[in-house]
Design an enzyme around this catalytic site. Structure first.
Site, short mmCIF file in Angstrom:
data_model
loop_
_atom_site.label_atom_id
_atom_site.label_comp_id
_atom_site.label_asym_id
_atom_site.label_seq_id
_atom_site.Cartn_x
_atom_site.Cartn_y
_atom_site.Cartn_z
N SER A 1 -6.98 17.59 7.76
CA SER A 1 -5.61 17.58 6.90
C SER A 1 -6.02 17.48 5.53
O SER A 1 -7.10 16.80 5.21
CB SER A 1 -4.75 16.03 7.21
OG SER A 1 -4.47 16.17 8.66
N ASP B 1 -6.66 6.88 4.08
CA ASP B 1 -6.12 8.38 4.45
C ASP B 1 -4.76 8.16 4.83
O ASP B 1 -4.17 8.87 5.93
CB ASP B 1 -6.83 8.42 6.00
CG ASP B 1 -8.29 8.85 5.42
OD1 ASP B 1 -8.86 9.18 4.65
OD2 ASP B 1 -9.39 8.26 6.68
N ASN C 1 -7.36 14.54 -0.95
CA ASN C 1 -8.52 14.27 -0.14
C ASN C 1 -8.36 15.39 1.17
O ASN C 1 -7.25 15.49 1.33
CB ASN C 1 -8.51 12.81 0.45
CG ASN C 1 -9.73 12.58 1.31
OD1 ASN C 1 -10.80 12.86 0.88
ND2 ASN C 1 -9.37 12.00 2.39
N HIS D 1 -9.61 15.43 5.01
CA HIS D 1 -10.03 14.77 6.28
C HIS D 1 -10.12 15.46 7.40
O HIS D 1 -8.91 16.15 7.69
CB HIS D 1 -8.88 13.20 6.27
CG HIS D 1 -9.39 12.29 7.04
ND1 HIS D 1 -10.19 11.30 7.11
CD2 HIS D 1 -8.71 12.17 8.25
CE1 HIS D 1 -10.39 10.53 8.17
NE2 HIS D 1 -9.49 11.06 8.70
#
Length: 221
Positions: free
Chosen positions: A140, A149, A111, A113
């Site tokens: 990130s 996260d 992912n 972020h």
């Protein structure tokens, strides 16, 4: 090592600017992967239109058509698995995925972020960085786990906060770094240089002591 390109699926909820960056990196020959699916929880997502224009199969799945969040997530990830994807990229996918549904993908799902994790998990990251008086902000890329996260951070891009920044301006200044960071990380994963060992990230066979950092010449320890 296999010369067959890694197969990648992408999930996105919005306009798809990070997907566009991935597609552009592939076009430039910097990202030797095959995109096998772009999925979304919103039928009107711009990311789906980008995928259609690039002749990539798409999937729009409505959460309201499922009994609960877990049922939706299980069906979504079942459809992703059916695409043959080796890797799954969350590129602006605005849902928290169920931990049980995620389990088969742990170590193969990343992912991006918009914060310097572990700072500012969740939403409104630009606003929170400004309100905290931070001197720098960033983005990130991390492995996805059931914790919001919270998976191991692979790489980060740093951006100084300027006196004239408001929430929108900071977000716009960060986007070009996000658009470099995500393709760079995916390229290392697809090549096998970056891996998950079940607990943490490894880079060129060694545990990653700190996230890779994006510089002018790419990612470096």
């Amino acid at each position: 090592m296999s010369t067959t390109p890694a197969k990648v699926a992408v999930l996105a909820s919005g306009r798809g600017s990070n997907l566009a960056a991935l597609l552009e990196a592939r076009t430039r020959g910097e990202l030797p992967v095959e995109f096998v699916l772009v999925g979304s929880d919103k039928a009107g997502a711009g990311a789906l239109r980008l995928a259609e224009a690039a002749n990539i199969p798409t999937l729009a799945l409505d959460p309201r058509s499922h009994a609960d969040r877990r049922a939706f997530d299980q069906e979504l990830l079942r459809r992703v698995a059916a695409s043959g994807a080796d890797w799954l990229v969350l590129a602006g996918f605005m849902r928290v995925l169920d931990g049980a549904a995620l389990k088969p993908w742990i170590g193969r799902i990343i992912n991006i972020h918009p914060s310097l994790l572990p700072k500012y998990r969740g939403l409104h990251t630009h606003r929170r960085a400004l309100e905290a008086g931070d001197a720098e902000h960033g983005a990130s890329v991390h492995f996805v786990t059931a914790e919001l996260d919270g998976g191991p951070v692979i790489a980060q891009a740093y951006l100084p906060i300027e006196a004239g920044d408001d929430e929108d301006r900071l977000a716009q200044r960060l986007l070009p770094l996000e658009h470099r960071l995500l393709p760079a990380v995916l390229g290392l994963l697809a090549s096998g240089r970056l891996q998950w060992d079940g607990r943490a990230a490894r880079f060129d066979g060694r545990p990653l002591a700190a996230p890779l950092r994006l510089g002018d010449d790419g990612l470096r320890p």
